[in-house]
Structures are given as structure tokens and as C-alpha cells.
Design an enzyme around this catalytic site. Sequence first.
Site, PDB file in Angstrom:
ATOM      1  N   TYR A   1       6.691  -2.570  61.054  1.00  0.00           N
ATOM      2  CA  TYR A   1       6.640  -2.465  59.597  1.00  0.00           C
ATOM      3  C   TYR A   1       5.216  -2.682  59.078  1.00  0.00           C
ATOM      4  O   TYR A   1       4.711  -1.907  58.259  1.00  0.00           O
ATOM      5  CB  TYR A   1       7.590  -3.495  58.978  1.00  0.00           C
ATOM      6  CG  TYR A   1       7.629  -3.452  57.464  1.00  0.00           C
ATOM      7  CD1 TYR A   1       8.380  -2.493  56.799  1.00  0.00           C
ATOM      8  CD2 TYR A   1       6.923  -4.381  56.709  1.00  0.00           C
ATOM      9  CE1 TYR A   1       8.422  -2.459  55.414  1.00  0.00           C
ATOM     10  CE2 TYR A   1       6.958  -4.363  55.321  1.00  0.00           C
ATOM     11  CZ  TYR A   1       7.711  -3.398  54.675  1.00  0.00           C
ATOM     12  OH  TYR A   1       7.735  -3.348  53.309  1.00  0.00           O
TER      13      TYR A   1
ATOM     14  N   SER B   1       2.363  -2.760  51.160  1.00  0.00           N
ATOM     15  CA  SER B   1       3.005  -4.076  51.225  1.00  0.00           C
ATOM     16  C   SER B   1       1.938  -5.120  51.490  1.00  0.00           C
ATOM     17  O   SER B   1       0.858  -4.804  52.010  1.00  0.00           O
ATOM     18  CB  SER B   1       4.051  -4.101  52.342  1.00  0.00           C
ATOM     19  OG  SER B   1       4.502  -5.413  52.592  1.00  0.00           O
TER      20      SER B   1
END
Length: 593
Positions: A476, A463
Site C-alpha cells: 500500500y 496517503s
Amino acid sequence: MAGLKGLAGARERWVSTGGIELCVAELGDPSRPTVLLVHGYPDSKEVWSEVAERLADQFHVVLYDVRGHGRSTAPTPLRGGFTLEKLTDDFLAVADAVSPDRPVHLVGHDWGSVQSWEFATVKRTEGRIASFTSMSGPSLDHFGHWIKKRMARPTPRRVGQLLGQGAKSWYVYMLHTPVLPELAWRGPLGKRWPKILERVEKVPAGDYPTPSLPSDAAHGAWLYRDNVRSRLSRPRADAYAHVPVQLVLPLGDIFLSEHLYDELELWAPQLVRRTLPAKHWVPRTRPDQLAAWITEFVLANEEREAGLPVQRTAATGKHADRFGGQLVLVTGAGSGIGRATAFAFAEAGARVVAVDRDAESAARTAEMAQLIGAPQAWAETVDVSDEQAMEKLAEKVAAEYGVVDVLVNNAGIGLSGSFFDTSAEDWKKVLDVNLWGVIHGCRLFGKQMAERGQGGHIVNTASAAAFQPSKALPAYSTSKAAVLMLSECLRAELAGQGIGVSAICPGLVNTNITATARFAGVDAEEEKRRQKKSTRLYGLRNYPPEKVADAILTAVVRNQAVVPVTPEARGAHLMSRFTPRALRAIARMEPPL
């Protein structure tokens, strides 16, 4: 039989032609379509053993030692005994002996492909060949015209191509020298050749090459001496293929430039192109892929010849020449980026294994993948964080579908919230899926790739959060940063085994991850409100997952290491390298929730 080393269960026969005795091996049911494999230099028919065994379940497979090679006898004298005309006589004699009533599907590698181009373009073989698969061996006539065109109208690009191929062809000049090649092959080169192949070409050690290598190579020098100069200087003007042709182009071939085939459609109107990230000896290093492509091509042409609707046409999607027939496994394939990626590989003709923890979503993806273009697609249900379940999946996939060529570790979950609001259980859940799920996939399927020894590619979905800190995404971002570093470390470790590793780093992509993301430190009502708001924001951004899927296929084709996707991801990646203080300042901002 002792003479059929590496070809277990093969039947042997001898075919006489022009004073030569050719040793022929057969596998499979003779009533089925015949696939005839022709080896190159300095090989014998055993170079095909891995491919032949994979084809024998569906076809009548025939291999023969070219004159002067393996167990076939050599002409006397050697000079003038290896012309393309005499090699064509040999082919026709073998074809008439093993398949007298039906045309054969011809497959050639290296000099086997060079002579097979002759078979596929001369008048006297019309009706005896149903299709031709060529790899690592051009037509000498096409090559001659290629040279003449570049010499007649030189441009910097054309001159560069000539010089590049001239450098790659150094061994051809050496083989034209008298006596020296024979002395080298019967001496030190013949003894060291297996180790050279193993080190330079990554050819697995085993029962290849056979002990006849020194004499095979010495005799085979006359293939070059009897044909190369005469054909390159006076190429035939009518060298048009009268059969459908499948070209398999290894992109790492150290002997042949891919530009040799730039205008091949002029000579082979019914041409299917395939590309492979491999070196020259693909019959030994990539037998699985070759067998899949040969099978698809042969069956399509059998259907066409029988007047049936062709069910096995070559895929036409982007990168179809690269991924057609390959086995691709995608985790998190039930929706979003995973589903789009499965569909993109399906359009490129890959066989797809769609994995998701939601059985119904995985089944829907697999069903649609087949409708889109995948020759085969399967659905598997698994929680990627479950180590034992992943181990069972890896065993099942290898046993039922084969070793994966491309692995896409895409499954992931979202979690937002400050560090102190994020519980130990929250951390465990995020790391179990986002990091351990990737570790399990890389460890299990990557190990199978490495043991197979035919290369492959691993894609890990990280990501932009991997390099863009945020006070709202500590868990995350940490999981994705770990995936990014894992990918870089694996890339370094697996490079020597021909396995590429890419980390894909999307930014804001319109998927359903926001609808299922957890928000730590808030009650259920507030969490639901934030899920709806973030889903709306991502929807307004409206960056489609199909663009991420396209980036994934491109990353595999180009073997890219880190691929930021979306403008904001690319911007953050640049800032992390050149203006990290500015990125840290942005990280302190409150998220729009």
C-alpha cells in the site's frame, strides 16, 4: 462569408449610427433571448467566435465590430469620435436593430466591458439591458472613485494597491502619447502581436487575430485618449448598475488588479462574482467556462423576468465563485472521501461526474450531488484498473459532458501484511487500482485538458503512507509513494500548459476503506477480525472525509503541490523532511491489530 472569418454560419447585417456603419454578425434563433457580445482592445468581434458558437444553440447571439475596428467604419476625425457617449449610441442602435422588442443580455471583455459598464449605468439604456457579464474591464467611473478614495485616505495597503495597479497600467500611458502607438501597431508590433499572445497569454494559434489588427489597434488608441483621463479625474457619482451583473475575474490578469473590484457591490447591488485561474484573454483561452457561466446567468435572469421560480441561482457553497459551472470528475465517488469530494464540488456549483465500480453507489452520489447544488451530475461505472474501460469512459465524458476541468483520482484499495506474506497477485491488485488507476486517469483526462489548451487541475489522492514507512504496509505504501512522485513529475511537466497537479495525503480518515481492506498472510476469519478492529480504531479517530474534501478544493484553488491532511499526516510529513531516522524507528513498531 469571407468577412466573417471564424464565425461559421453567421448572418451579417450593417447598422448605421452617427455617420458610422457597424458590421454586425448574428448566430442562432432570433426568437430566443439575445446575447450581445462586445469586444475589447485591440480586438475585433472575432475574439468571441469560440464563445459565440457555444452559445448559439440556446440563444440569439449578436457580435459587432466596435467603430473603427474590424469591418466597421471609423469616425472622421478620430479625435472625439470614441467617447463613451458615442459608443452608447452605437450599442443602442445595434440593440434596436437586432432585438427591438426585448432587452439584450450584454457581455463585455476588456474595453468591451469598460463601455458596457457605461451602458449598464446610464439612464437612457434602462429597459434595453436584461443582464451584464463583465470580464477584464472595470467601469472608468468606479475606477476613478477607487483612486480618489485611496489618495484621500492613504494607508500602506491602499498605497500598495495604487502602485500595483499603476504598474499594471503602463500601456495606458503609452497609448496617450501622440503618433507612436499608431506607428508601432502598423509596424513591427502589429506583425508580432499574434506570436506575443500565443507565447505570453497562451492564446491558441488559429484564425485570431484577424488581418485588420494593425488598423484596429491604431484606431482604438482613441478609446483611451477620449475617455480615460476625463473619467478618472471626474467620475460620475451616479454610476450604479440598473441590471444584474456577473463579474468574471481572471486571477492572472497582467493588466488589472483584482483589488479594483473590492467594493463593487456598492455600485452593482445584484452582483454575482466568478473567479478563473486564467490570464487576460479569456474569450480565447477559456471559452467553455465562459459559455457555461453566461448561459447559467442569462437563463436565471430570463426566469426571474418571466416571474418563474428561479431554478438556476448561483451556487453559494465555499469556492462557488471558482468552481461554478466547471466539470469535475471524481473516481471512487461511491463512498468515503470520493463521495464527500463530489458533494463539496456540487455545493460549489460544479457539474459532477461520479465514477465508481459500484453502479448503485455512483448513482446515489450523483443523485445527491444534484440535490446539494450541482447544476448537473452523472454517474458512471468503471473499474479504474481496466485500461480499455477507462479509455471508453474518457471518450464518453468528452463527447457527452465536455472536457473535464478538475480530475480527482481518488479510487483506491487497502492492503496490510508483511512483504513476504504479500503475494504477487496481491501486489498486482494494489498497484492496478492505486497506481495504474491514477495513471490511466492522468493520461486520458489530462491529455484532453492539454489538447483543449484551457488549463485545468488534477488531484491525486495519495496517503500519509507515501512518506511514512511501515513494515505492515509495504504494498500500500509503495503504491501511494508512487502516486506522490507521479504527481510531482506531472506537476512539473504540465505547469507550462496551465494545468495544476496536487497530491492529497490523508492520514487516518473515517471511511469504509478499512472494512474492505485486505490482510495478507491470514485466513478469512482473522482477516474479518482485523477489518472490524481497524474500522473501530478509525471510527474512534473519527476524522471526517468532509475535511479531506475541503482540503482538495483548497488545493485546487491555491494550486498546492503536496497537501498532508490530518495532524498525524502533517507530523509525518515534517518528520520525513527533518527527522527521517525517527520516522524509520516508528516504522518498525507493530501495528495495533
